[in-house]
Design a protein around this motif. Structure first.
Motif, PDB file in Angstrom:
ATOM      1  N   ARG A   1      61.521  41.826  47.686  1.00 54.11           N
ATOM      2  CA  ARG A   1      61.042  42.749  45.897  1.00 54.11           C
ATOM      3  C   ARG A   1      61.035  41.280  44.837  1.00 54.11           C
ATOM      4  NH1 ARG A   1      63.300  47.802  46.738  1.00 54.11           N
ATOM      5  NH2 ARG A   1      61.788  49.404  47.070  1.00 54.11           N
ATOM      6  N   ALA A   2      61.957  40.429  44.447  1.00 52.41           N
ATOM      7  CA  ALA A   2      62.470  39.303  44.183  1.00 52.41           C
ATOM      8  C   ALA A   2      61.316  38.408  44.429  1.00 52.41           C
ATOM      9  CB  ALA A   2      63.627  38.859  43.380  1.00 52.41           C
ATOM     10  N   HIS A   3      61.898  37.288  45.519  1.00 55.44           N
ATOM     11  CA  HIS A   3      60.443  36.686  46.389  1.00 55.44           C
ATOM     12  C   HIS A   3      59.036  37.063  45.627  1.00 55.44           C
ATOM     13  CE1 HIS A   3      58.931  33.836  49.077  1.00 55.44           C
ATOM     14  NE2 HIS A   3      57.947  35.049  49.751  1.00 55.44           N
ATOM     15  N   LEU A   4      58.723  38.520  46.465  1.00 52.74           N
ATOM     16  CA  LEU A   4      57.040  38.811  46.201  1.00 52.74           C
ATOM     17  C   LEU A   4      56.997  38.389  44.621  1.00 52.74           C
ATOM     18  CD1 LEU A   4      57.014  41.309  48.509  1.00 52.74           C
ATOM     19  CD2 LEU A   4      55.926  39.256  48.766  1.00 52.74           C
ATOM     20  N   ALA A   5      57.827  38.583  43.367  1.00 49.07           N
ATOM     21  CA  ALA A   5      57.856  39.103  42.692  1.00 49.07           C
ATOM     22  C   ALA A   5      57.012  37.661  40.908  1.00 49.07           C
ATOM     23  CB  ALA A   5      58.640  39.442  41.782  1.00 49.07           C
ATOM     24  N   ALA A   6      58.016  36.499  42.293  1.00 47.79           N
ATOM     25  CA  ALA A   6      58.045  34.974  41.917  1.00 47.79           C
ATOM     26  C   ALA A   6      56.304  34.358  42.485  1.00 47.79           C
ATOM     27  CB  ALA A   6      58.923  33.963  42.483  1.00 47.79           C
ATOM     28  N   VAL A   7      55.853  35.461  43.157  1.00 46.96           N
ATOM     29  CA  VAL A   7      54.439  35.035  44.155  1.00 46.96           C
ATOM     30  C   VAL A   7      53.263  35.024  43.079  1.00 46.96           C
ATOM     31  CG1 VAL A   7      52.758  34.695  45.366  1.00 46.96           C
ATOM     32  CG2 VAL A   7      55.646  34.671  46.825  1.00 46.96           C
TER      33      VAL A   7
ATOM     34  N   GLU B   1      50.145  43.025  43.109  1.00 42.40           N
ATOM     35  CA  GLU B   1      50.508  44.173  42.838  1.00 42.40           C
ATOM     36  C   GLU B   1      51.532  44.480  44.507  1.00 42.40           C
ATOM     37  OE1 GLU B   1      48.929  47.754  41.443  1.00 42.40           O
ATOM     38  OE2 GLU B   1      47.014  46.932  43.376  1.00 42.40           O
ATOM     39  N   LEU B   2      52.484  45.229  44.207  1.00 44.08           N
ATOM     40  CA  LEU B   2      53.749  45.555  45.449  1.00 44.08           C
ATOM     41  C   LEU B   2      53.289  46.919  45.094  1.00 44.08           C
ATOM     42  CD1 LEU B   2      55.422  45.303  47.782  1.00 44.08           C
ATOM     43  CD2 LEU B   2      57.215  44.566  45.537  1.00 44.08           C
ATOM     44  N   HIS B   3      53.328  47.774  46.410  1.00 47.51           N
ATOM     45  CA  HIS B   3      53.958  48.897  46.908  1.00 47.51           C
ATOM     46  C   HIS B   3      54.663  48.987  47.965  1.00 47.51           C
ATOM     47  CE1 HIS B   3      50.439  50.402  43.823  1.00 47.51           C
ATOM     48  NE2 HIS B   3      50.189  49.510  44.693  1.00 47.51           N
ATOM     49  N   THR B   4      55.387  49.955  48.417  1.00 51.82           N
ATOM     50  CA  THR B   4      56.352  50.399  49.278  1.00 51.82           C
ATOM     51  C   THR B   4      55.463  51.750  49.816  1.00 51.82           C
ATOM     52  OG1 THR B   4      57.823  52.205  48.092  1.00 51.82           O
ATOM     53  CG2 THR B   4      58.912  49.834  48.375  1.00 51.82           C
ATOM     54  N   ILE B   5      55.359  51.448  50.888  1.00 48.52           N
ATOM     55  CA  ILE B   5      54.376  52.639  51.717  1.00 48.52           C
ATOM     56  C   ILE B   5      54.704  53.115  52.611  1.00 48.52           C
ATOM     57  CG2 ILE B   5      52.644  51.571  51.065  1.00 48.52           C
ATOM     58  CD1 ILE B   5      52.518  50.017  54.219  1.00 48.52           C
ATOM     59  N   THR B   6      54.967  53.971  53.414  1.00 51.16           N
ATOM     60  CA  THR B   6      55.027  55.356  54.443  1.00 51.16           C
ATOM     61  C   THR B   6      53.843  54.169  55.729  1.00 51.16           C
ATOM     62  OG1 THR B   6      53.987  56.238  54.549  1.00 51.16           O
ATOM     63  CG2 THR B   6      55.850  56.717  53.209  1.00 51.16           C
TER      64      THR B   6
ATOM     65  N   GLY C   1      54.317  49.461  58.232  1.00 52.21           N
ATOM     66  CA  GLY C   1      55.109  48.909  57.536  1.00 52.21           C
ATOM     67  C   GLY C   1      55.876  48.978  56.567  1.00 52.21           C
ATOM     68  N   ASP C   2      56.827  48.798  55.535  1.00 48.93           N
ATOM     69  CA  ASP C   2      57.155  48.738  54.538  1.00 48.93           C
ATOM     70  C   ASP C   2      56.919  48.521  53.202  1.00 48.93           C
ATOM     71  OD1 ASP C   2      59.811  49.713  56.473  1.00 48.93           O
ATOM     72  OD2 ASP C   2      58.998  47.602  56.891  1.00 48.93           O
ATOM     73  N   MET C   3      56.203  47.758  52.880  1.00 49.99           N
ATOM     74  CA  MET C   3      55.368  46.912  52.047  1.00 49.99           C
ATOM     75  C   MET C   3      54.173  46.385  52.020  1.00 49.99           C
ATOM     76  SD  MET C   3      58.558  44.727  50.095  1.00 49.99           S
ATOM     77  CE  MET C   3      60.084  45.273  49.583  1.00 49.99           C
ATOM     78  N   MET C   4      53.173  46.858  51.324  1.00 48.08           N
ATOM     79  CA  MET C   4      51.882  46.514  51.182  1.00 48.08           C
ATOM     80  C   MET C   4      51.842  45.299  49.664  1.00 48.08           C
ATOM     81  SD  MET C   4      48.097  48.352  51.190  1.00 48.08           S
ATOM     82  CE  MET C   4      48.415  48.345  52.723  1.00 48.08           C
ATOM     83  N   VAL C   5      51.482  44.560  49.638  1.00 53.35           N
ATOM     84  CA  VAL C   5      50.848  43.461  48.387  1.00 53.35           C
ATOM     85  C   VAL C   5      49.509  43.351  48.901  1.00 53.35           C
ATOM     86  CG1 VAL C   5      52.972  42.689  48.239  1.00 53.35           C
ATOM     87  CG2 VAL C   5      52.061  41.288  49.608  1.00 53.35           C
ATOM     88  N   ARG C   6      49.019  43.289  47.154  1.00 54.66           N
ATOM     89  CA  ARG C   6      47.908  42.416  46.261  1.00 54.66           C
ATOM     90  C   ARG C   6      47.674  41.163  46.545  1.00 54.66           C
ATOM     91  NH1 ARG C   6      42.877  43.766  42.333  1.00 54.66           N
ATOM     92  NH2 ARG C   6      45.199  44.690  41.227  1.00 54.66           N
ATOM     93  N   ILE C   7      47.346  40.555  47.053  1.00 52.88           N
ATOM     94  CA  ILE C   7      47.003  39.074  47.398  1.00 52.88           C
ATOM     95  C   ILE C   7      45.908  39.020  46.469  1.00 52.88           C
ATOM     96  CG2 ILE C   7      49.414  38.799  48.204  1.00 52.88           C
ATOM     97  CD1 ILE C   7      48.117  37.615  50.529  1.00 52.88           C
TER      98      ILE C   7
END
Length: 188
Positions: free
Chosen positions: A115-121, A126-131, A134-140
């Protein structure tokens, strides 16, 4: 979530925590309409359609007292229904016309670090934890398809991320919207 204040008249400015000695007609917590009422919905719609409008003009258009509008805004903010009044910024207009969604699988126990790594990009919007897979989904976002590769490399270039899958968005026929949901919640 605490029940919404249900004033007896649209001009009421009574605090949602005050008691008048009468039995409360507010809905029970957890019911469909405990978040907002019709006036809240009209106020949210007005602010969404004209974000630069002032409280006084809102009260004039909604035909309620200025204090009622201010009290409603304060309550909606305190409840988290309204999260802010900032401008809507279009990434494409900033030079980032490519949008993609990346599903990430992460190493056990690495969630906080990822989470900290992705917040620095900066390109991670957006970052969501998911079911599911995968564990996370990011919108880039990226400046081009070639630039997207750079962004993906930066996103996955972290030891806590073990696998990724990316899908490029081709079109956005239903952009992020909230007003139909506001209308439905206010009507319930």
């Amino acid at each position: 979530m605490p029940p919404a204040h249900s004033p007896s008249s649209p001009n009421s400015t009574e605090s949602p925590n005050s008691t008048s000695g009468q039995a409360s007609s507010a809905p029970a917590p957890g019911t469909a309409n405990d978040a907002i009422d019709v006036l809240d919905g009209r106020l949210i719609r007005l602010l969404a359609e004209e974000p630069r409008i002032g409280v006084l003009e809102c009260s004039r258009r909604l035909q309620v007292a200025r204090g009622t509008v201010q009290a409603r805004l304060d309550r909606l903010q305190a409840k988290g229904v309204i999260g802010g009044f900032g401008p809507e910024v279009d990434p494409a207009a900033l030079g980032y016309p490519v949008t993609a969604f990346a599903t990430l699988e992460i190493s056990q126990g690495q969630g906080a670090d990822v989470r900290a790594h992705l917040a620095a990009v900066p390109e991670v919007l957006e970052l969501h934890t998911i079911t599911g897979h995968g564990d996370m989904m990011v919108r880039i976002v990226a400046r081009s398809n070639a630039d997207l590769q750079r962004v993906i490399d930066r996103v996955v270039g972290f030891d806590g991320i073990v696998r990724s899958s990316t899908a490029i968005a081709l079109e956005n026929p239903v952009p992020y919207r909230i007003l139909p949901l506001v209308d439905q919640a206010a009507a319930e």
